[in-house]
Design an enzyme around this catalytic site. Sequence first.
Site, PDB file in Angstrom:
ATOM      1  N   GLY A   3       0.821  -1.206   0.000  1.00  0.00           N
ATOM      2  CA  GLY A   3       0.000   0.000   0.000  1.00  0.00           C
ATOM      3  C   GLY A   3       0.849   1.247   0.000  1.00  0.00           C
ATOM      4  O   GLY A   3       2.077   1.196   0.166  1.00  0.00           O
ATOM      5  N   GLY A   5       0.351   5.634   1.128  1.00  0.00           N
ATOM      6  CA  GLY A   5      -0.485   6.719   1.606  1.00  0.00           C
ATOM      7  C   GLY A   5       0.284   8.013   1.694  1.00  0.00           C
ATOM      8  O   GLY A   5       1.386   8.144   1.151  1.00  0.00           O
ATOM      9  N   LYS A  24       5.608   0.689   7.690  1.00  0.00           N
ATOM     10  CA  LYS A  24       5.307   1.943   7.013  1.00  0.00           C
ATOM     11  C   LYS A  24       6.563   2.821   7.013  1.00  0.00           C
ATOM     12  O   LYS A  24       7.085   3.176   8.064  1.00  0.00           O
ATOM     13  CB  LYS A  24       4.158   2.664   7.721  1.00  0.00           C
ATOM     14  CG  LYS A  24       3.674   3.927   7.004  1.00  0.00           C
ATOM     15  CD  LYS A  24       2.676   4.697   7.849  1.00  0.00           C
ATOM     16  CE  LYS A  24       1.361   3.984   7.967  1.00  0.00           C
ATOM     17  NZ  LYS A  24       0.342   4.825   8.666  1.00  0.00           N
ATOM     18  N   ASP A 128      -9.146  11.709  11.762  1.00  0.00           N
ATOM     19  CA  ASP A 128      -9.073  11.242  10.374  1.00  0.00           C
ATOM     20  C   ASP A 128      -9.772   9.891  10.233  1.00  0.00           C
ATOM     21  O   ASP A 128      -9.236   8.941   9.648  1.00  0.00           O
ATOM     22  CB  ASP A 128      -7.625  11.153   9.914  1.00  0.00           C
ATOM     23  CG  ASP A 128      -7.494  11.102   8.390  1.00  0.00           C
ATOM     24  OD1 ASP A 128      -8.461  11.495   7.701  1.00  0.00           O
ATOM     25  OD2 ASP A 128      -6.438  10.680   7.890  1.00  0.00           O
TER      26      ASP A 128
END
Length: 346
Positions: A3, A5, A24, A128
């Site tokens: 992924g 972001g 991440k 968020d």
Amino acid sequence: MIGEGGFGKVYQGTLWDGKKVAVKRSQPGHGQCFSEFQTEIIVLSKVRHRHLVSLIGYCDERLEMILVYEFMERGTLRHHLYNSNERCTTSSSQPQLSWEQRLEICIGSACGLDYLHTGSDRGIIHRDVKSTNILLDENYVAKVADFGLSKSGTSDQSHVSTDVKGSFGYLDPEYFRWLQLTDKSDVYSFGVVLLEVLCARPVINNSLPMEEINLAEWAMSWQKKGQLEKIVDPFLVGKINSNSLRKFGETAEKCLKDCGADRPTMPDLLWDLKYALELQHATTLEEGYMNSTTDASSEMPLLGVQCLPSSSFPLMEKDDAARENDDGSDPTASDVFSQLRITGAR
């Protein structure tokens, strides 16, 4: 890589003991990432809950900012609802979620947010909340993730004055206008997620007609007309109990009230969502009972019992039936059945 972001790319990894993790890694030179990186570490070092993604470790060395989390096998909630690159198309790589599963996911997410709001003295506002920040493990247990924009509440004030941050389509209009952040801002965003879960479409879709572009506005127009069932995910058509849908729609509508004070708290939301699930379970149980009754009557005929008209054997009077027992007592149900069987055999 699994992924990508705003913070950077996300990779799947494996620790020395075989444990799967999500890694991440920030984009080099992305200055905004540093504050989010710090906030994420601070928040996840203070909280731990079944419905919050766990932080396993981090790296802060020179220009490297890396966060290591527990691996969430099923990915994001949005991935199970629709493909963000196509118009209202469910991802073909994942099985479609039943209504019961969707309600369970909503309940789990609400539990995680409730813990954030009430789990510490001042509480934590996520800021968020969206379907890509709700992750699912291998058993479809929902966990809230991505706390880089989170803000601690204040014990002596009703709100936090801060710049507007979040994701377009999920933003609390009151927070957007007055720059006053409260836990009810999370409630508003969560209400938008509820509509995503129901309709399986993006919150903003510019390819649609003007009145349908904004999911919240479009769905609430149907809710006010009492016709929310007309815009549910086609996969769910005919599978949602009308009472469960009505309760779910009312819950989403309360979350999306323009004034934060009119919105429910997370515990109130949890109660409503659990009630919607109970209403759906009641329908499932009723259908299961009806199906089992029908199957039993069709698959288990009364063997050896002739179908005779009622005139073939007159009903016994009480005194006559009593004489069937040696002690003069009234016959039991088995006595009566025996008499009917003997009479039928004749």
